[in-house]
Write a protein that holds these residues in place. Structure first.
Motif, PDB file in Angstrom:
ATOM      1  N   VAL A  61       0.870  -1.171   0.000  1.00 34.46           N
ATOM      2  CA  VAL A  61       0.000   0.000   0.000  1.00 34.46           C
ATOM      3  C   VAL A  61       0.908   1.222   0.000  1.00 34.46           C
ATOM      4  O   VAL A  61       1.779   1.349   0.864  1.00 34.46           O
ATOM      5  CB  VAL A  61      -0.921   0.012   1.242  1.00 34.46           C
ATOM      6  CG1 VAL A  61      -1.625   1.340   1.391  1.00 34.46           C
ATOM      7  CG2 VAL A  61      -1.925  -1.126   1.178  1.00 34.46           C
ATOM      8  N   ILE A  63       1.281   5.249   0.318  1.00 33.83           N
ATOM      9  CA  ILE A  63       0.661   6.474   0.806  1.00 33.83           C
ATOM     10  C   ILE A  63       1.547   7.636   0.385  1.00 33.83           C
ATOM     11  O   ILE A  63       2.729   7.682   0.735  1.00 33.83           O
ATOM     12  CB  ILE A  63       0.519   6.479   2.351  1.00 33.83           C
ATOM     13  CG1 ILE A  63      -0.189   5.215   2.865  1.00 33.83           C
ATOM     14  CG2 ILE A  63      -0.170   7.754   2.808  1.00 33.83           C
ATOM     15  CD1 ILE A  63      -1.639   5.104   2.533  1.00 33.83           C
ATOM     16  N   VAL A  76      -5.383   5.260   9.159  1.00 36.49           N
ATOM     17  CA  VAL A  76      -5.398   5.054   7.708  1.00 36.49           C
ATOM     18  C   VAL A  76      -5.865   3.634   7.380  1.00 36.49           C
ATOM     19  O   VAL A  76      -6.658   3.442   6.453  1.00 36.49           O
ATOM     20  CB  VAL A  76      -4.030   5.367   7.075  1.00 36.49           C
ATOM     21  CG1 VAL A  76      -3.995   4.960   5.610  1.00 36.49           C
ATOM     22  CG2 VAL A  76      -3.712   6.855   7.210  1.00 36.49           C
ATOM     23  N   ARG A  79      -9.520   3.671   7.526  1.00 34.84           N
ATOM     24  CA  ARG A  79     -10.117   4.460   6.438  1.00 34.84           C
ATOM     25  C   ARG A  79     -10.040   3.765   5.079  1.00 34.84           C
ATOM     26  O   ARG A  79     -10.915   3.968   4.242  1.00 34.84           O
ATOM     27  CB  ARG A  79      -9.439   5.827   6.363  1.00 34.84           C
ATOM     28  CG  ARG A  79      -9.794   6.711   7.537  1.00 34.84           C
ATOM     29  CD  ARG A  79      -9.079   8.055   7.501  1.00 34.84           C
ATOM     30  NE  ARG A  79      -9.433   8.805   8.703  1.00 34.84           N
ATOM     31  CZ  ARG A  79      -8.566   9.436   9.483  1.00 34.84           C
ATOM     32  NH1 ARG A  79      -7.281   9.463   9.170  1.00 34.84           N
ATOM     33  NH2 ARG A  79      -8.976  10.068  10.553  1.00 34.84           N
ATOM     34  N   ILE A  80      -8.995   2.982   4.856  1.00 31.04           N
ATOM     35  CA  ILE A  80      -8.861   2.339   3.537  1.00 31.04           C
ATOM     36  C   ILE A  80      -9.328   0.887   3.558  1.00 31.04           C
ATOM     37  O   ILE A  80      -9.297   0.212   2.524  1.00 31.04           O
ATOM     38  CB  ILE A  80      -7.426   2.452   2.972  1.00 31.04           C
ATOM     39  CG1 ILE A  80      -6.428   1.629   3.777  1.00 31.04           C
ATOM     40  CG2 ILE A  80      -7.008   3.918   2.874  1.00 31.04           C
ATOM     41  CD1 ILE A  80      -5.032   1.553   3.150  1.00 31.04           C
ATOM     42  N   ARG A 114      -1.650  -0.220  -5.077  1.00 31.57           N
ATOM     43  CA  ARG A 114      -2.773   0.637  -4.647  1.00 31.57           C
ATOM     44  C   ARG A 114      -2.193   1.850  -3.929  1.00 31.57           C
ATOM     45  O   ARG A 114      -1.336   1.712  -3.050  1.00 31.57           O
ATOM     46  CB  ARG A 114      -3.724  -0.112  -3.722  1.00 31.57           C
ATOM     47  CG  ARG A 114      -4.529  -1.161  -4.445  1.00 31.57           C
ATOM     48  CD  ARG A 114      -5.731  -1.653  -3.659  1.00 31.57           C
ATOM     49  NE  ARG A 114      -5.413  -1.990  -2.287  1.00 31.57           N
ATOM     50  CZ  ARG A 114      -6.317  -2.020  -1.301  1.00 31.57           C
ATOM     51  NH1 ARG A 114      -7.571  -1.747  -1.527  1.00 31.57           N
ATOM     52  NH2 ARG A 114      -5.954  -2.345  -0.081  1.00 31.57           N
ATOM     53  N   TRP A 116      -2.804   5.849  -2.176  1.00 30.21           N
ATOM     54  CA  TRP A 116      -3.636   6.884  -1.565  1.00 30.21           C
ATOM     55  C   TRP A 116      -2.803   8.147  -1.449  1.00 30.21           C
ATOM     56  O   TRP A 116      -1.582   8.087  -1.364  1.00 30.21           O
ATOM     57  CB  TRP A 116      -4.122   6.438  -0.185  1.00 30.21           C
ATOM     58  CG  TRP A 116      -5.269   5.496  -0.277  1.00 30.21           C
ATOM     59  CD1 TRP A 116      -6.594   5.797  -0.209  1.00 30.21           C
ATOM     60  CD2 TRP A 116      -5.211   4.083  -0.458  1.00 30.21           C
ATOM     61  NE1 TRP A 116      -7.348   4.673  -0.354  1.00 30.21           N
ATOM     62  CE2 TRP A 116      -6.528   3.604  -0.516  1.00 30.21           C
ATOM     63  CE3 TRP A 116      -4.168   3.173  -0.612  1.00 30.21           C
ATOM     64  CZ2 TRP A 116      -6.840   2.267  -0.693  1.00 30.21           C
ATOM     65  CZ3 TRP A 116      -4.464   1.838  -0.794  1.00 30.21           C
ATOM     66  CH2 TRP A 116      -5.794   1.398  -0.828  1.00 30.21           C
ATOM     67  N   VAL A 154      -6.986  10.250   1.097  1.00 32.69           N
ATOM     68  CA  VAL A 154      -7.213   9.731   2.439  1.00 32.69           C
ATOM     69  C   VAL A 154      -6.545  10.679   3.428  1.00 32.69           C
ATOM     70  O   VAL A 154      -5.427  11.139   3.199  1.00 32.69           O
ATOM     71  CB  VAL A 154      -6.681   8.286   2.620  1.00 32.69           C
ATOM     72  CG1 VAL A 154      -5.154   8.221   2.545  1.00 32.69           C
ATOM     73  CG2 VAL A 154      -7.161   7.700   3.944  1.00 32.69           C
TER      74      VAL A 154
END
Length: 166
Positions: A61, A63, A76, A79-80, A114, A116, A154
Motif C-alpha cells: 500500500v 501512501i 489510515v 479508512r482504507i 494501490r 492513496w 485519504v
C-alpha cells in the motif's frame, strides 16, 4: 546521460509515458527525508510528497503524504479498509517498487500498487516527489500526481474523519 542511475532513467521513461510534465532534478546529495529534500530545493517541507510503502498483510500500500505529516497507520488502515498497516522493510519495498527506501517514486513499479494521497498536498502549487533514487526528485502538481498514480484521497492523521465533521 549514460552515467545516470538506471532507476532514474527508468523513472524518466515511465514519467513521460504517464504524461508527466514536471522537471526531474538530480540533487548533489541523497535527500532521503522530506526535510533534506525541502532544504535542497528551497521549498516548504509540506510541498514534499513522501512515497511511503506499507505492508497490509503482504499487500503493498503506497501512501503519498505531505512531508509535514506523519501517517497514523491505525487511522489510515481503518479508512482504507485493511486490517493493519505496518512500515515495509527494505526487501518488501525493493520487491514491490523496484526502488530503495528514500527514493521510492509514486510510479514506475514492477506491478501496480494501490495508492492513496494526502489531500494536504493540494495547498502547494508545485509538489516534489522522489524520482526512483534518493538523490532524484521531480516536480508535479496535485492533479497531475493523482492522474499519474490513480491515487485516492485519504486523511493520514488521527483527526476525525472528514465525513464525521459535516
Amino acid at each position: 546521460m549514460s552515467s545516470e542511475h538506471a532507476s532514474i532513467t527508468s523513472f524518466r521513461g515511465e514519467h513521460t509515458r504517464r504524461g508527466g510534465t514536471g522537471e526531474v532534478v538530480i540533487l548533489p546529495d541523497s535527500a532521503h527525508t522530506a526535510a533534506l529534500a525541502a532544504a535542497a530545493l528551497g521549498c516548504d517541507v509540506g510541498a514534499i510528497a513522501n512515497s511511503l510503502l506499507f505492508d497490509a498483510g503482504g499487500e503493498p500500500v503506497l501512501i503519498l503524504t505531505s512531508g509535514a505529516h506523519r501517517v497514523d497507520t491505525a487511522a489510515v488502515a481503518r479508512r482504507i479498509g485493511v486490517g493493519r498497516l505496518k512500515r515495509a522493510d527494505p526487501d518488501f519495498v525493493r520487491r514491490h517498487t523496484g526502488q530503495v527506501i528514500g527514493g521510492v517514486s509514486p510510479i514506475d513499479h514492477p506491478a501496480p500498487v494501490r495508492t492513496w494521497i494526502d489531500p494536504w498536498l493540494k495547498q502547494h502549487e508545485v509538489i516534489w516527489a522522489a524520482a526512483g533514487h534518493p538523490a532524484a526528485v521531480f516536480s508535479t502538481t496535485y492533479d497531475e500526481l493523482v492522474a499519474m498514480t490513480d491515487a485516492v484521497e485519504v486523511q493520514v492523521d488521527a483527526g476525525p474523519d472528514p465525513e464525521d465533521r459535516a
